[in-house]
Scaffold this motif. Structure first.
Motif: not given
Length: 615
Positions: A295-305, A324-335
């Protein structure tokens, strides 16, 4: 019939029937309203601990369902603790229970445990969400019973409701789904006044196990408009998620049970990938925060903060039920190793795995997605195209050249181009060549991709030249900074060229070199690590090879093709043809010049007439 049975009640009844109970039930025209306060069979650990009054039928039913879960799936479901309190004033008495031969028994006596009919039972229940396989598909007997129940519904409403409720507690393959559609069409269960194909797809979609075949199932049974209707019926988030390619940006409301379920599924994927990276990948940690989590670049919004969020082991263990959470997920499973390590060609198909897409398959793939460089997907229409691409790509693995062709089919907008690369990242078989794509992109596209994917997941240290923007609050950025500084010291300090807008000069980091890795700082550093020959011709291949263990491309076994750049350099150096710029381009130009000189030489060679040859 005609009763408010509720969703939980109907699902419980249907589960019992699918397990083999022979019974006669009439439940026509019932209502099946969902209630978040009622037992959640899909993710019961979210409501743990349970305090169950055993004089109430509902509490007895909940305990029965929990016991059924640990007997059917003891690997993923278990009681962390269970105790009994006979009266409100009496002490809790621990009950040591285990599963033995499909029954819940007392750990010490071996006797089958019979739940009490009075008092309170306190249960701490855990169910691990896991990545399913086709082995978890419902058996054909139960699937046949499911279809018989739906077929015998008197009204369209009953059939639709029963189908939805029955499918919530099973998993199936796309073959089973297609057989259901064919069967329902043949016996007119699908048709005017009955179910629609969309009803089948909507009910089964999130329960399909063989992700690589889902887009083919969709295209076989739905035109473009029906595919769009499915997205709207499921919601974009539910349609977007799949087990094989979860890489992307996510925004999830944890108070919504469906979005919360998606988060739990991504957590399950992360658990598998982080465990592999830590124990089997023979490489370093490429995560943003140094916790082996993808998980990368996580943000959480709770009670508008809104605040920064680190999604780590502690966070997923006590996953909040609101915000509400926002994040980027990077799958590291290779071929698969056989594809990634160069032993396979495009026509090979390792058993149980997808293969590298062939020319014919790629042509059909582009046609199926309606992609073409002649009519690029515009920014306004990119949403559905990317959703389909994310799913359709799970059937194959792609080379960098295929990725370049895909990029040509989308608008030349920096945001769109970045989204295509992120969508395809975990399906690229020759990830070590990603620099070939990155160097031709707009700088905003480059920075958006590396921000969401991460330098250590994206870059090849043998070809490390790039325009870097390093945020020193992230550990992976600091790991890369130290690696680049050490490499520059070995090759030439002049290779690092500072950007005028950098917030911290490189000299300051050299002065604090021993603290650079562990010191969290708010600044952002901007600089360029120059190309081959621009500042120096000195290249320490040994040092660059040693850096592989810090990057995703260094996952063992390593693709031997990654070292081809070293062979190119040696050949160019021996021929005195080294210049400046990317080595692969230098090498291509060198080979081209050799071919041209060969053509010119042959054209100047005089031809001897046939009749002048002496036998």
């Amino acid at each position: 019939s005609m009763n408010p049975l509720g969703e939980a009640g109907a699902r419980s009844l249907f589960r019992t029937i699918l397990r083999g109970l022979k019974c006669f039930v009439i439940m026509r025209g019932c209502s099946y309203k969902g209630d978040n306060s009622i037992f959640n069979n899909s993710y019961p650990s979210l409501d743990s601990p349970y305090h169950l009054d055993m004089t109430e039928p509902y509490s007895c039913a909940v305990l029965s369902e929990l016991m059924m879960k640990i007997t059917l799936d003891p690997l993923n479901c278990f009681f962390e603790s269970i105790s009994y309190k006979e009266t409100p004033k009496s002490a809790d008495v621990p009950i040591p229970l285990i599963v033995q031969d499909g029954r819940v028994v007392n750990k010490f006596s071996g006797e089958v445990w019979i739940p009490p009919t009075s008092g309170t039972v306190n249960v701490h229940f855990t169910q691990s969400v896991f990545v399913p396989t086709v082995d978890h598909a419902v058996d054909e007997r139960a699937f046949n019973v499911l279809q018989i129940i739906v077929e015998n519904g008197r009204t369209e409403t009953d059939r639709r409701n029963w189908l939805r409720l029955l499918c919530q507690d099973i998993s199936c393959t796309t073959t089973q789904a297609q057989n259901m559609i064919d069967r329902f069409q043949k016996n007119k269960t699908i048709g005017p006044g009955g179910l629609q194909t969309l009803d089948i797809l909507k009910s089964l979609w999130e329960h399909l196990l063989d992700t690589e075949n889902m887009f083919d199932l969709l295209c076989r049974n739905a035109d473009i408009q029906l595919r769009r209707d499915l997205v709207y019926a499921l919601t974009i988030k539910r349609y977007k998620f799949n087990w094989a390619n979860p890489t992307g940006s996510w925004r999830l409301n944890l108070a919504d049970k469906e979005q919360r379920a998606i988060m739990l599924q991504i957590i399950a994927i992360n658990a598998v990938e982080s465990e592999f990276g830590r124990n089997s990948g023979h490489r370093g940690d490429t995560s943003q925060m140094g916790n082996w989590f993808n998980f990368r670049n996580g943000k959480m919004t709770l009670d508008r903060v809104q605040s920064d969020l680190t999604i780590d082991k502690e966070f997923v263990k006590t996953l909040p039920t609101r915000g509400t959470i926002e994040f980027d997920y990077v799958s590291t499973t290779l071929a698969p190793d056989s594809l990634r390590c160069g032993a396979a060609n495009e026509s090979s198909r390792p058993a149980g795995h997808c293969g590298i897409i062939t020319d014919d398959e790629f042509y059909s793939f582009m046609d199926q997605l309606d992609l073409s460089s002649r009519r690029k997907v515009s920014s306004a229409n990119v949403l559905f195209a990317l959703l389909d691409l994310q799913l359709a790509s799970t059937k194959y693995y792609f080379t960098i050249n295929r990725l370049k062709t895909l990029l040509d089919a989308f608008a030349d907008d920096w945001d769109v181009q970045a989204k295509v690369i992120i969508c395809m990242f975990s399906r690229i078989v020759d990830l070590h060549n990603m620099d070939i794509v990155l160097r031709n992109l707009d700088s905003r596209t480059q920075q958006d991709v590396v921000r969401r994917i991460g330098y250590l997941n994206l870059m090849n240290p043998l070809k490390i030249s790039f325009d870097y923007v390093l945020h020193l609050k992230y550990l992976d950025n600091r790991i890369l900074l130290v690696a680049l500084m050490e490499l520059a010291n070995m090759e030439s300090p002049d290779q690092i060229i500072e950007d005028a807008n950098t917030e911290l000069p490189i000299a300051a980091m050299y002065g604090a070199f021993t603290r650079a890795l562990n010191e969290v700082r708010p600044e952002t550093m901007k600089f360029t690590f120059s190309e081959f020959g621009e500042r120096t011709n000195n290249v320490s291949w040994h040092a660059r090879k040693d850096l592989l263990k810090k990057f995703l491309v260094g996952t063992k076994p390593i693709n031997e093709q990654i070292f081809s750049i070293i062979s190119m350099h040696k050949e160019l150096e021996a021929a005195g043809a080294l210049s400046r710029g990317p080595l692969d381009l230098q090498y291509a130009n060198y080979k081209k010049s050799l071919r041209l000189s060969g053509v010119r030489s042959s054209s100047k060679t005089p031809r001897i007439p046939k009749d002048s040859v002496v036998n």
